[in-house]
Design a protein around this motif. Structure first.
Motif, short mmCIF file in Angstrom:
data_model
loop_
_atom_site.label_atom_id
_atom_site.label_comp_id
_atom_site.label_asym_id
_atom_site.label_seq_id
_atom_site.Cartn_x
_atom_site.Cartn_y
_atom_site.Cartn_z
N HIS A 157 0.85 -1.20 0.00
CA HIS A 157 0.00 0.00 0.00
C HIS A 157 0.88 1.24 0.00
O HIS A 157 1.90 1.29 0.70
N ASN A 176 -3.94 0.40 -4.95
CA ASN A 176 -3.68 0.50 -3.51
C ASN A 176 -2.89 1.77 -3.16
O ASN A 176 -1.84 1.72 -2.54
N HIS A 178 -3.44 5.69 -1.50
CA HIS A 178 -4.37 6.42 -0.64
C HIS A 178 -3.86 7.84 -0.41
O HIS A 178 -2.73 8.01 0.08
N TYR A 390 -5.54 -1.92 6.71
CA TYR A 390 -5.06 -2.76 5.62
C TYR A 390 -4.07 -3.83 6.08
O TYR A 390 -3.86 -4.82 5.41
#
Length: 391
Positions: A157, A176, A178, A390
């Motif tokens: 991530h 993935n 953010h 996650y």
């Protein structure tokens, strides 16, 4: 949002009930990474009280509860030439880091910026089936977009801090990713809550201040600070105050200012200085964004080694070097680079951003736009919550 808070509450209950102690290995290689990593560690501890941290970073990460393995002052090599000259040291550090990670056996590896080193560690970690989270993305949108394929393979991530980065990585089919907001908003908001009113620095003069932020690495300071100091005599109504880097002693700066009048020095007090500054000359880097968020008009300065610059000119794909201009996609603040960074240009541009200067009002308007684009504070907390979710 409700679901996210429910998941975090569940995770906190899980860690408590199972007596599970999460082990985090965190790597930051610069002063800004030390700051942002320390705030992230504090946020993770709020969710995971038994968290254990082993880290590469600085004093702030150590103060946040991390077991410090290497200090960033021993890792900071700037530019292509400097990297080549220190290649053996860098390779030895990478080898040691790999062994140390395996010995520590972390549940989660968190990498903070510092791509030349961290991307190699990410590849190694994935080969060892370790979970890898990357906070503050490498600036592959500026150059080296060829790295993205490997990054997708090696990073579970990615947590990005600039508003255009999520869309950039989406074009490369990376899901993935953010956007968490910029962590500087947290650091500055915390600072402003601590000092609601400006507090004067302890200086010999009461003249208004022009702040000098020449960077945090010895190589860049040696190139940039003497050029900044050339304009001191042109502005006798002001005092120039150098922001000393936390990792460098005053003795390093003494030779630059020994024969200079009207120049003062503060150590590890950059935010205090910016809160009291009328204007600033700032080396390109995170400090340009910090200066803007403190609403201080600035000139962005940069001069690198000849070979490094020649290589960069052929690789860089961006119109600006300062984060302020990159985020706003316009020249909100003047950038003086290489041969353009000289006494004449500095004098002319600094005059324009002092009180009654012709560019002062436009800079203030652009700074307000910048704050809106970057969003609200809370990046550290949001990142910690997402990492636990996650994980």
């Amino acid at each position: 949002q409700y679901l996210c808070h429910f998941q975090i509450s569940f995770l906190k209950s899980f860690f408590t009930s199972t007596n599970k102690k999460m082990k985090y290995y965190i790597i930051a290689g610069e002063a800004s990474g030390d700051l942002h990593a320390s705030n992230l560690m504090t946020a993770l501890k709020q969710q995971d009280e038994k968290a254990e941290f082993r880290c590469w970073g600085g004093d702030l990460m150590e103060a946040a509860g991390g077991q410090l393995v290497k200090h960033y002052r021993d890792l900071a090599f700037m530019g292509f030439t400097e990297v080549v000259l220190n290649l053996r040291t860098i390779l030895n550090n990478i080898s040691f880091c790999k062994k140390d990670i395996l010995q520590f056996e972390p549940d989660l590896l968190i990498l903070i910026d510092y791509p030349g080193f961290n991307l190699r560690i990410a590849e190694f970690a994935r080969q060892k089936n370790l979970k890898v989270f990357y906070y503050i993305a490498p600036q592959v949108w500026a150059w080296h977009s060829s790295r993205i394929k490997k990054m997708k393979e090696n990073i579970n991530h990615l947590f990005v801090i600039l508003p255009f980065e999520k869309a950039f990585f989406a074009k490369h089919e990376w899901e993935n990713v953010h956007f968490v907001g910029h962590p500087l908003l947290d650091a500055i908001e915390n600072r402003q809550l601590e000092t609601l009113e400006k507090k004067p620095l302890v200086l010999a003069s009461d003249k208004p201040i022009i702040a000098l932020l020449p960077g945090s690495r010895q190589q860049e300071i040696r190139r940039i600070l003497p050029l900044m100091l050339q304009v001191v005599s042109q502005f006798p109504a002001y005092q120039f105050v150098i922001a000393g880097a936390a990792a460098l002693p005053f003795s390093f700066y003494e030779n630059f200012i020994a024969d200079k009048k009207n120049v003062a020095f503060v150590h590890n007090q950059t935010y205090d200085l910016l809160q009291n500054a009328t204007a600033a000359l700032v080396a390109s880097g995170t400090a340009t964004l910090e200066t803007a968020l403190f609403q201080v008009p600035q000139i962005v300065c940069y001069r690198g080694g000849f070979l490094s610059i020649q290589i960069a000119k052929r690789l860089l794909k961006i119109p600006y070097i300062s984060l302020v201009n990159l985020v706003l996609d316009k020249e909100a603040v003047k950038e003086l680079i290489q041969e353009n960074l000289n006494k004449e240009n500095l004098t002319a541009e600094l005059t324009k951003i002092l009180p009654e200067g012709e560019r002062l009002q436009s800079i203030k308007i652009d700074y307000e736009s910048l704050k809106k684009v970057l969003g609200n504070a809370g990046a550290s907390q949001k990142t910690a919550e997402l990492m636990l979710k996650y994980f």
